[in-house]
Design a protein around this motif. Structure first.
Motif, PDB file in Angstrom:
ATOM      1  N   GLN A 127       0.815  -1.213   0.000  1.00 39.32           N
ATOM      2  CA  GLN A 127       0.000   0.000   0.000  1.00 39.32           C
ATOM      3  C   GLN A 127       0.850   1.264   0.000  1.00 39.32           C
ATOM      4  OE1 GLN A 127      -2.990  -0.925  -1.133  1.00 39.32           O
ATOM      5  NE2 GLN A 127      -3.939   0.514   0.264  1.00 39.32           N
ATOM      6  N   GLY A 128       2.153   1.109  -0.147  1.00 41.30           N
ATOM      7  CA  GLY A 128       3.031   2.274  -0.185  1.00 41.30           C
ATOM      8  C   GLY A 128       3.451   2.788   1.176  1.00 41.30           C
ATOM      9  N   LYS A 129       3.164   2.023   2.238  1.00 39.47           N
ATOM     10  CA  LYS A 129       3.542   2.449   3.588  1.00 39.47           C
ATOM     11  C   LYS A 129       4.948   1.942   3.933  1.00 39.47           C
ATOM     12  CE  LYS A 129      -1.237   2.474   5.227  1.00 39.47           C
ATOM     13  NZ  LYS A 129      -2.223   1.855   6.143  1.00 39.47           N
ATOM     14  N   PHE A 130       5.664   2.768   4.668  1.00 40.09           N
ATOM     15  CA  PHE A 130       7.037   2.437   5.049  1.00 40.09           C
ATOM     16  C   PHE A 130       7.063   1.219   5.961  1.00 40.09           C
ATOM     17  CE2 PHE A 130      10.528   2.975   8.180  1.00 40.09           C
ATOM     18  CZ  PHE A 130      11.605   2.858   7.303  1.00 40.09           C
ATOM     19  N   LEU A 131       7.978   0.294   5.651  1.00 42.70           N
ATOM     20  CA  LEU A 131       8.155  -0.894   6.493  1.00 42.70           C
ATOM     21  C   LEU A 131       9.270  -0.629   7.498  1.00 42.70           C
ATOM     22  CD1 LEU A 131       7.898  -3.734   3.823  1.00 42.70           C
ATOM     23  CD2 LEU A 131       6.282  -3.285   5.665  1.00 42.70           C
ATOM     24  N   PRO A 132       8.970  -0.642   8.797  1.00 42.19           N
ATOM     25  CA  PRO A 132       9.986  -0.292   9.806  1.00 42.19           C
ATOM     26  C   PRO A 132      11.176  -1.239   9.842  1.00 42.19           C
ATOM     27  CG  PRO A 132       7.994  -1.168  10.837  1.00 42.19           C
ATOM     28  CD  PRO A 132       7.675  -0.940   9.400  1.00 42.19           C
ATOM     29  N   GLU A 133      11.014  -2.466   9.346  1.00 39.97           N
ATOM     30  CA  GLU A 133      12.136  -3.403   9.356  1.00 39.97           C
ATOM     31  C   GLU A 133      13.196  -3.051   8.309  1.00 39.97           C
ATOM     32  OE1 GLU A 133       8.456  -5.664   7.845  1.00 39.97           O
ATOM     33  OE2 GLU A 133       8.942  -4.068   9.245  1.00 39.97           O
ATOM     34  N   SER A 134      13.003  -1.945   7.590  1.00 38.93           N
ATOM     35  CA  SER A 134      14.042  -1.455   6.683  1.00 38.93           C
ATOM     36  C   SER A 134      15.324  -1.142   7.434  1.00 38.93           C
ATOM     37  CB  SER A 134      13.552  -0.197   5.957  1.00 38.93           C
ATOM     38  OG  SER A 134      12.386  -0.440   5.214  1.00 38.93           O
ATOM     39  N   LYS A 135      15.216  -0.778   8.697  1.00 35.63           N
ATOM     40  CA  LYS A 135      16.395  -0.483   9.530  1.00 35.63           C
ATOM     41  C   LYS A 135      16.172  -1.105  10.900  1.00 35.63           C
ATOM     42  CE  LYS A 135      14.466   4.168  10.083  1.00 35.63           C
ATOM     43  NZ  LYS A 135      13.733   3.993  11.328  1.00 35.63           N
ATOM     44  N   ARG A 136      17.173  -1.844  11.354  1.00 39.29           N
ATOM     45  CA  ARG A 136      17.024  -2.556  12.624  1.00 39.29           C
ATOM     46  C   ARG A 136      18.313  -2.504  13.426  1.00 39.29           C
ATOM     47  NH1 ARG A 136      15.079  -8.469  11.245  1.00 39.29           N
ATOM     48  NH2 ARG A 136      16.488  -8.136   9.486  1.00 39.29           N
ATOM     49  N   SER A 137      18.144  -2.763  14.708  1.00 39.86           N
ATOM     50  CA  SER A 137      19.288  -2.852  15.616  1.00 39.86           C
ATOM     51  C   SER A 137      19.508  -4.310  15.983  1.00 39.86           C
ATOM     52  CB  SER A 137      19.015  -2.024  16.876  1.00 39.86           C
ATOM     53  OG  SER A 137      20.123  -2.045  17.742  1.00 39.86           O
ATOM     54  N   LEU A 138      20.652  -4.577  16.552  1.00 42.05           N
ATOM     55  CA  LEU A 138      20.979  -5.923  16.988  1.00 42.05           C
ATOM     56  C   LEU A 138      20.068  -6.338  18.152  1.00 42.05           C
ATOM     57  CD1 LEU A 138      23.229  -8.032  16.267  1.00 42.05           C
ATOM     58  CD2 LEU A 138      24.423  -7.194  18.301  1.00 42.05           C
ATOM     59  N   PRO A 139      19.469  -7.535  18.107  1.00 44.85           N
ATOM     60  CA  PRO A 139      18.554  -7.958  19.181  1.00 44.85           C
ATOM     61  C   PRO A 139      19.301  -8.444  20.422  1.00 44.85           C
ATOM     62  CG  PRO A 139      18.677  -9.678  17.528  1.00 44.85           C
ATOM     63  CD  PRO A 139      19.503  -8.527  17.004  1.00 44.85           C
ATOM     64  N   THR A 140      19.924  -7.509  21.134  1.00 42.32           N
ATOM     65  CA  THR A 140      20.548  -7.854  22.406  1.00 42.32           C
ATOM     66  C   THR A 140      19.457  -8.286  23.379  1.00 42.32           C
ATOM     67  OG1 THR A 140      20.367  -5.576  23.147  1.00 42.32           O
ATOM     68  CG2 THR A 140      22.402  -6.193  22.010  1.00 42.32           C
ATOM     69  N   PRO A 141      19.813  -8.896  24.517  1.00 44.17           N
ATOM     70  CA  PRO A 141      18.775  -9.380  25.429  1.00 44.17           C
ATOM     71  C   PRO A 141      17.724  -8.336  25.787  1.00 44.17           C
ATOM     72  CG  PRO A 141      20.871 -10.303  26.071  1.00 44.17           C
ATOM     73  CD  PRO A 141      21.157  -9.363  24.935  1.00 44.17           C
ATOM     74  N   TRP A 142      18.133  -7.103  26.103  1.00 45.43           N
ATOM     75  CA  TRP A 142      17.146  -6.100  26.497  1.00 45.43           C
ATOM     76  C   TRP A 142      16.312  -5.633  25.309  1.00 45.43           C
ATOM     77  CZ3 TRP A 142      15.137  -5.566  30.930  1.00 45.43           C
ATOM     78  CH2 TRP A 142      15.881  -5.785  32.102  1.00 45.43           C
TER      79      TRP A 142
END
Length: 663
Positions: A127-142
């Motif tokens: 639908q043309g909406k931005f996908l937030p998973e385009s940029k991610r951080s490392l999944p550290t425990p917290w």
């Protein structure tokens, strides 16, 4: 092709022929715009939907790798990466569309940043909406804790809680990030040679996090680059309500933790994730149950309330001896009536879409007859035939009224059995718009096609076709005036950049409009209503009786009956089995749990959510040593699916009892 191309593109495909075709068309245009040598790999993981034939026929320039099984995403990508010679290597999902300048812009960025090991781009949903998973951080425990327990979703822009998707970073600016998305993952070959290929311990999910982390550990930088865009239909996100998705996705995070974190941290992280797995699995099961159960529960409550007032009315005005009915009438008898009524209504199709009054009347009538017949044999529970009949009438009225109200709220229309047709406008040339009309007609799509919107401003009023609604620059006005609900873009007449640009512009001002794309010379019209909806398509397909709701329900009931029957007669059944006891009992359990069906499709691509079949109608000839190719097997299954009736399953099971233990 020169020995060292600028770019190598790797696409792993599994039964998404219609999306793969569109992806490869967009890749072909992007390669032309790059102007440098490119090699494109398609690794097919044993698809049965003609993907391989389509690639051979339409894209002879593609290097095709055909697997005879499904080794998983990581292994399949590595097969191509080991052969790839490009300076840059791109992992690309088969459900994506790249802009014409995507390859050129990305390669120029990498050329200008020699320390860049990996690059991701701005991704949009259907639908043309931005996908937030385009940029991610490392999944550290917290960070993982905030993600799995919902704090990241509650505070997406928080620097503390929103780190998983880096929601506090501007999506329109370039950023150095930690994790790239496997949907579009561009890497420098030199960096990959240093840190190694994808870890094949991951079957699906998590491998992009692992490789991104190893790139940063190797001294390279990963970047989010919004200078170009892609569409990612993100069909896998529909599995987020499935228990299988929950287990696969979060187990991948456990593998990552055990591999990269210190032993003490990995233990705590594994405990956290395993707890999250069971929590999310429970939520997924509850959600699926609630989605199915709430209409039935609501009908039950309405009928129960009506029966209470009917009882009081009958006691006071018509009962021969005006004494109250005993408490067990409302506590036991009426709930039993409701169970019979609603079970009969369900089996007659009262909960299928679109709702039909005739199905409700038929179901409640049969239920009323059953209740009356059964009560004749139970003297202690024979209260009033009149209340049973009045209750049946009330049940019909209540169920129909509830659906009419719900239908009116949703569609502003009182015609219960009809859903308002889609109102479609086509963006493309007159020739392509006629092709869209033919495809929609052949697919029997209920739609009112308003006309087409020219992709150019050429022409005069004198030669403007009568069904032309306007030009591309008037698109917003056309949507406003004509109350359009669906817009079809013609890929032959518009660039991917034009399509994405219009989707982004319109999704804010016209969120009610759904977008679809007809790729060049394709028979599929593709789209997705949101990032959490599966990609869907209209195609030239025969209507298959197998997938009608009534037949699917009857098939499921027959599967259960057959399973219970053969379970009771296991000793006799095993005398005719060619397979071991374990395989047979395993299949019985799988069928009872809904993970298998006794007879179904094994060579054609089944629809999403359809359980795998133990036995195919095409297997009869195979077990009789009759040679046939895959095309013949698929043709036999197509005939079975088109003309399906439960009697076919029963006949096939009885004739092929000896192979019911096969995998």
């Amino acid at each position: 092709m020169p020995a060292y191309p600028k770019l190598s593109v790797v696409i792993v495909n599994y039964n998404v022929c219609y999306f793969l075709e569109q992806t490869l068309l967009s890749v072909r245009r992007a390669v032309e715009k790059l102007g440098e040598p490119v090699e494109v790999f398609v690794v097919d993981n044993n698809s049965v939907d003609r993907s391989v034939a389509m690639v051979r026929q339409r894209f002879p320039e593609v290097i095709l790798i055909e697997n005879q099984d499904n080794p998983g995403f990581s292994k399949a990508n590595n097969q191509a990466l080991r052969q790839a010679k490009g300076e840059y290597l791109l992992l690309l999902n088969p459900d994506t569309v790249v802009e014409e300048d995507t390859f050129r812009a990305c390669c120029e960025f990498m050329d200008a940043h020699p320390k860049a090991g990996g690059l991701g781009v701005k991704m949009l949903d259907g639908q043309g909406k931005f996908l937030p998973e385009s940029k991610r951080s490392l999944p550290t425990p917290w960070i993982a804790f905030y993600k799995v327990f919902g704090l990241a979703a509650l505070f997406p822009k928080s620097r503390k809680f929103g780190r998983y998707h880096l929601g506090f970073l501007d999506k329109d600016q370039t950023h150095e990030i930690e994790v790239l998305s496997g949907a579009f993952m561009l890497m420098r070959k030199a960096a990959l040679e240093q840190v190694g290929l994808l870890d094949e311990d991951y079957f699906m999910y998590g491998e992009d996090i692992d490789l991104s982390y190893r790139l940063t550990q190797g001294g390279w930088k990963n970047y989010y680059y919004p200078g170009t865009r892609i569409i990612h239909y993100k069909g896998e996100s529909t599995k987020r309500t499935s228990v299988n998705y929950v287990f696969v996705f979060y187990r991948a995070m456990v593998i990552f933790a055990q591999k990269h974190f210190a032993p003490k941290q990995a233990g705590a992280f594994s405990l956290l994730i395993n707890f999250a797995i069971w929590l999310r699995a429970g939520v997924a099961l509850c959600r699926r149950f609630w989605d199915k159960a709430w209409p039935v529960l609501l009908d039950a409550l309405i009928i129960l309330g009506g029966m209470y007032f009917l009882k009081d009315y009958w006691e006071q005005n018509h009962k021969f001896v005006p004494t109250p009915y005993p408490p067990q009438y409302m506590l036991v008898a009426v709930p039993a009536y409701i169970v019979v009524w609603l079970s009969s209504a369900y089996l007659s199709g009262s909960y299928d879409e679109p709702a039909k009054t005739s199905r409700i009347v038929r179901g409640i009538f049969i239920g009323t007859v059953l209740i009356s017949a059964i009560s004749n044999f139970l003297d202690a529970w024979r209260f009033s035939k009149a209340l049973i009949i009045l209750g049946g009438v009330w049940a019909v009225g209540a169920m129909v009224a509830r659906r009419v109200v719900q239908h009116f709220i949703r569609y502003r229309d009182l015609r219960l059995s009809e859903q308002p047709p889609k109102t479609i406008a086509i963006v493309g040339s007159e020739v392509e718009s006629q092709r869209v009309r033919r495809l929609l007609g052949a697919a029997a799509v209920q739609a009112r096609i308003l006309g087409f919107i020219s992709p150019t401003d050429e022409g005069s009023a004198a030669d403007t076709p009568t069904d032309q609604l306007g030009s591309l620059r008037q698109l917003g006005e056309v949507l406003q005036i004509y109350d359009v609900t669906e817009l079809v873009f013609c890929g032959k007449d518009l660039t991917a950049s034009q399509i994405m640009g219009n989707m982004v512009q319109l999704q804010d001002t016209h969120p009610e409009v759904a977008f679809k794309i007809l790729p060049e010379d394709s028979d599929y019209i593709i789209g997705s209503s949101s990032k959490d909806s599966p990609g869907d398509y209209y195609a030239l397909e025969i209507e298959l009786n197998l997938y009608k709701p009534q037949q699917r329900r009857a098939k499921r009931l027959l599967d259960i009956v057959i399973s219970l029957a053969v379970l009771v007669g296991t000793p006799l059944v095993l005398l005719r089995q060619r397979n071991a006891l374990g395989g047979f009992l395993r299949n019985v359990l799988r069928v009872l749990l809904g993970r298998r069906t006794w007879v179904g499709l094994r060579y054609m691509a089944p629809r999403t959510g359809t359980p795998r079949a133990v036995f195919s109608p095409a297997d009869e000839a195979v077990h009789a040593n009759f040679a046939m190719n895959d095309a013949t097997r698929r043709r036999l299954e197509l005939i079975y699916a088109r003309d399906y009736s439960p009697a076919d399953d029963l006949r096939l099971v009885l004739r092929n009892f000896q192979v019911l233990g096969q995998e």
